[in-house]
Design a protein around this motif. Structure first.
Motif, PDB file in Angstrom:
ATOM      1  N   LYS A   1       0.846  -1.209   0.000  1.00  0.00           N
ATOM      2  CA  LYS A   1       0.000   0.000   0.000  1.00  0.00           C
ATOM      3  C   LYS A   1       0.879   1.257   0.000  1.00  0.00           C
ATOM      4  CE  LYS A   1      -4.082  -2.075   1.073  1.00  0.00           C
ATOM      5  NZ  LYS A   1      -4.645  -2.797   0.001  1.00  0.00           N
ATOM      6  N   ILE A   2       1.990   1.224   0.741  1.00  0.00           N
ATOM      7  CA  ILE A   2       2.929   2.357   0.721  1.00  0.00           C
ATOM      8  C   ILE A   2       3.485   2.529  -0.693  1.00  0.00           C
ATOM      9  CG2 ILE A   2       5.173   3.189   1.538  1.00  0.00           C
ATOM     10  CD1 ILE A   2       4.465   1.853   4.272  1.00  0.00           C
ATOM     11  N   ALA A   3       3.830   1.421  -1.334  1.00  0.00           N
ATOM     12  CA  ALA A   3       4.331   1.493  -2.713  1.00  0.00           C
ATOM     13  C   ALA A   3       3.253   2.062  -3.641  1.00  0.00           C
ATOM     14  CB  ALA A   3       4.787   0.121  -3.191  1.00  0.00           C
ATOM     15  N   ASP A   4       1.995   1.673  -3.423  1.00  0.00           N
ATOM     16  CA  ASP A   4       0.902   2.247  -4.228  1.00  0.00           C
ATOM     17  C   ASP A   4       0.877   3.768  -4.079  1.00  0.00           C
ATOM     18  OD1 ASP A   4       0.038  -0.290  -5.039  1.00  0.00           O
ATOM     19  OD2 ASP A   4      -1.535  -0.397  -3.496  1.00  0.00           O
ATOM     20  N   TYR A   5       1.008   4.231  -2.857  1.00  0.00           N
ATOM     21  CA  TYR A   5       1.013   5.679  -2.580  1.00  0.00           C
ATOM     22  C   TYR A   5       2.174   6.370  -3.298  1.00  0.00           C
ATOM     23  CZ  TYR A   5       1.806   9.941   0.207  1.00  0.00           C
ATOM     24  OH  TYR A   5       2.035  11.238   0.616  1.00  0.00           O
ATOM     25  N   VAL A   6       3.364   5.800  -3.164  1.00  0.00           N
ATOM     26  CA  VAL A   6       4.538   6.401  -3.804  1.00  0.00           C
ATOM     27  C   VAL A   6       4.377   6.398  -5.319  1.00  0.00           C
ATOM     28  CG1 VAL A   6       7.028   6.138  -4.196  1.00  0.00           C
ATOM     29  CG2 VAL A   6       6.100   5.892  -1.879  1.00  0.00           C
ATOM     30  N   ARG A   7       3.889   5.319  -5.883  1.00  0.00           N
ATOM     31  CA  ARG A   7       3.714   5.249  -7.341  1.00  0.00           C
ATOM     32  C   ARG A   7       2.694   6.281  -7.826  1.00  0.00           C
ATOM     33  NH1 ARG A   7       8.458   3.117  -7.995  1.00  0.00           N
ATOM     34  NH2 ARG A   7       8.563   0.882  -7.629  1.00  0.00           N
ATOM     35  N   GLU A   8       1.626   6.478  -7.069  1.00  0.00           N
ATOM     36  CA  GLU A   8       0.644   7.490  -7.490  1.00  0.00           C
ATOM     37  C   GLU A   8       1.238   8.896  -7.399  1.00  0.00           C
ATOM     38  OE1 GLU A   8      -3.415   7.055  -6.111  1.00  0.00           O
ATOM     39  OE2 GLU A   8      -3.353   4.883  -6.435  1.00  0.00           O
ATOM     40  N   LEU A   9       2.053   9.139  -6.382  1.00  0.00           N
ATOM     41  CA  LEU A   9       2.757  10.423  -6.302  1.00  0.00           C
ATOM     42  C   LEU A   9       3.710  10.595  -7.488  1.00  0.00           C
ATOM     43  CD1 LEU A   9       3.697  10.653  -2.505  1.00  0.00           C
ATOM     44  CD2 LEU A   9       1.976  12.009  -3.712  1.00  0.00           C
ATOM     45  N   GLN A  10       4.462   9.544  -7.775  1.00  0.00           N
ATOM     46  CA  GLN A  10       5.399   9.598  -8.901  1.00  0.00           C
ATOM     47  C   GLN A  10       4.661   9.897 -10.196  1.00  0.00           C
ATOM     48  OE1 GLN A  10       7.269   5.748  -8.564  1.00  0.00           O
ATOM     49  NE2 GLN A  10       8.979   6.554  -7.360  1.00  0.00           N
ATOM     50  N   ARG A  11       3.586   9.194 -10.428  1.00  0.00           N
ATOM     51  CA  ARG A  11       2.809   9.364 -11.670  1.00  0.00           C
ATOM     52  C   ARG A  11       2.319  10.812 -11.782  1.00  0.00           C
ATOM     53  NH1 ARG A  11      -0.366   5.508 -10.652  1.00  0.00           N
ATOM     54  NH2 ARG A  11       1.016   3.924 -11.471  1.00  0.00           N
ATOM     55  N   ALA A  12       1.806  11.355 -10.678  1.00  0.00           N
ATOM     56  CA  ALA A  12       1.279  12.728 -10.699  1.00  0.00           C
ATOM     57  C   ALA A  12       2.372  13.771 -10.908  1.00  0.00           C
ATOM     58  CB  ALA A  12       0.544  13.014  -9.386  1.00  0.00           C
ATOM     59  N   ASN A  13       3.624  13.372 -10.660  1.00  0.00           N
ATOM     60  CA  ASN A  13       4.738  14.299 -10.782  1.00  0.00           C
ATOM     61  C   ASN A  13       5.669  13.962 -11.946  1.00  0.00           C
ATOM     62  OD1 ASN A  13       4.705  16.292  -8.314  1.00  0.00           O
ATOM     63  ND2 ASN A  13       3.886  14.333  -7.620  1.00  0.00           N
ATOM     64  N   GLY A  14       5.161  13.192 -12.887  1.00  0.00           N
ATOM     65  CA  GLY A  14       5.895  12.946 -14.127  1.00  0.00           C
ATOM     66  C   GLY A  14       7.012  11.927 -14.054  1.00  0.00           C
ATOM     67  N   ILE A  15       7.049  11.130 -12.990  1.00  0.00           N
ATOM     68  CA  ILE A  15       8.115  10.128 -12.867  1.00  0.00           C
ATOM     69  C   ILE A  15       7.768   8.881 -13.674  1.00  0.00           C
ATOM     70  CG2 ILE A  15       9.451   8.678 -11.282  1.00  0.00           C
ATOM     71  CD1 ILE A  15       9.944  11.700 -10.891  1.00  0.00           C
ATOM     72  N   LEU A  16       6.518   8.473 -13.688  1.00  0.00           N
ATOM     73  CA  LEU A  16       6.084   7.277 -14.426  1.00  0.00           C
ATOM     74  C   LEU A  16       5.500   7.643 -15.758  1.00  0.00           C
ATOM     75  CD1 LEU A  16       4.325   5.349 -11.539  1.00  0.00           C
ATOM     76  CD2 LEU A  16       6.641   5.085 -12.346  1.00  0.00           C
TER      77      LEU A  16
END
Length: 134
Positions: free
Chosen positions: A119-134
């Motif tokens: 779940k923590i990884a889900d949170y980090v991935r959604e943050l990354q996606r919203a900030n252009g990392i993914l």
């Protein structure tokens, strides 16, 4: 070529190599606590956010933006092609030797299940996606 000239060439080469390596290897000097855009989070990511705030925020900062104690997770270094979700699981379970940053080693984090780390990884991935990392 004299031994003095050879020593000078070796020294110049060593300095040049050091500068090239430092230009491409991130260190704390590259870390700035950045403003991280927080998107509307999925249910799993909301759970992950609460777990992150309980267990990770002291080092990795609000919205995973980093602190003086730990690196930002909203950073290309932690994109899935470089650090998979399994890397998050291993970091929490076993700790991590410092290898990308100069913060020092990360100790294991006690008390988190694999599902909670997911779940923590889900949170980090959604943050990354919203900030252009993914």
């Amino acid at each position: 070529m004299t031994s003095k000239a050879i020593s000078f060439v070796v020294l110049a080469f060593a300095i040049a190599a050091f500068l090239v390596i430092r230009a491409f290897v991130p260190g704390n000097r590259d870390v700035q606590v950045a403003e991280v855009k927080v998107p509307e989070l999925s249910s799993d990511a909301q759970t992950g956010r609460a777990l992150f705030e309980e267990n990770c925020v002291a080092c990795h900062g609000e919205s995973a933006a980093g602190t003086e104690a730990g690196p930002p997770l909203v950073h290309a270094v932690y994109a899935p092609e470089h650090h998979s979700d399994q890397a998050f699981q291993l970091a929490v379970a076993r700790g991590v030797s410092a290898h990308h940053w100069g913060f020092g080693d990360m100790a294991p984090v006690e008390g988190l299940s694999q599902a909670e780390v997911g779940k923590i990884a889900d949170y980090v991935r959604e943050l990354q996606r919203a900030n252009g990392i993914l």
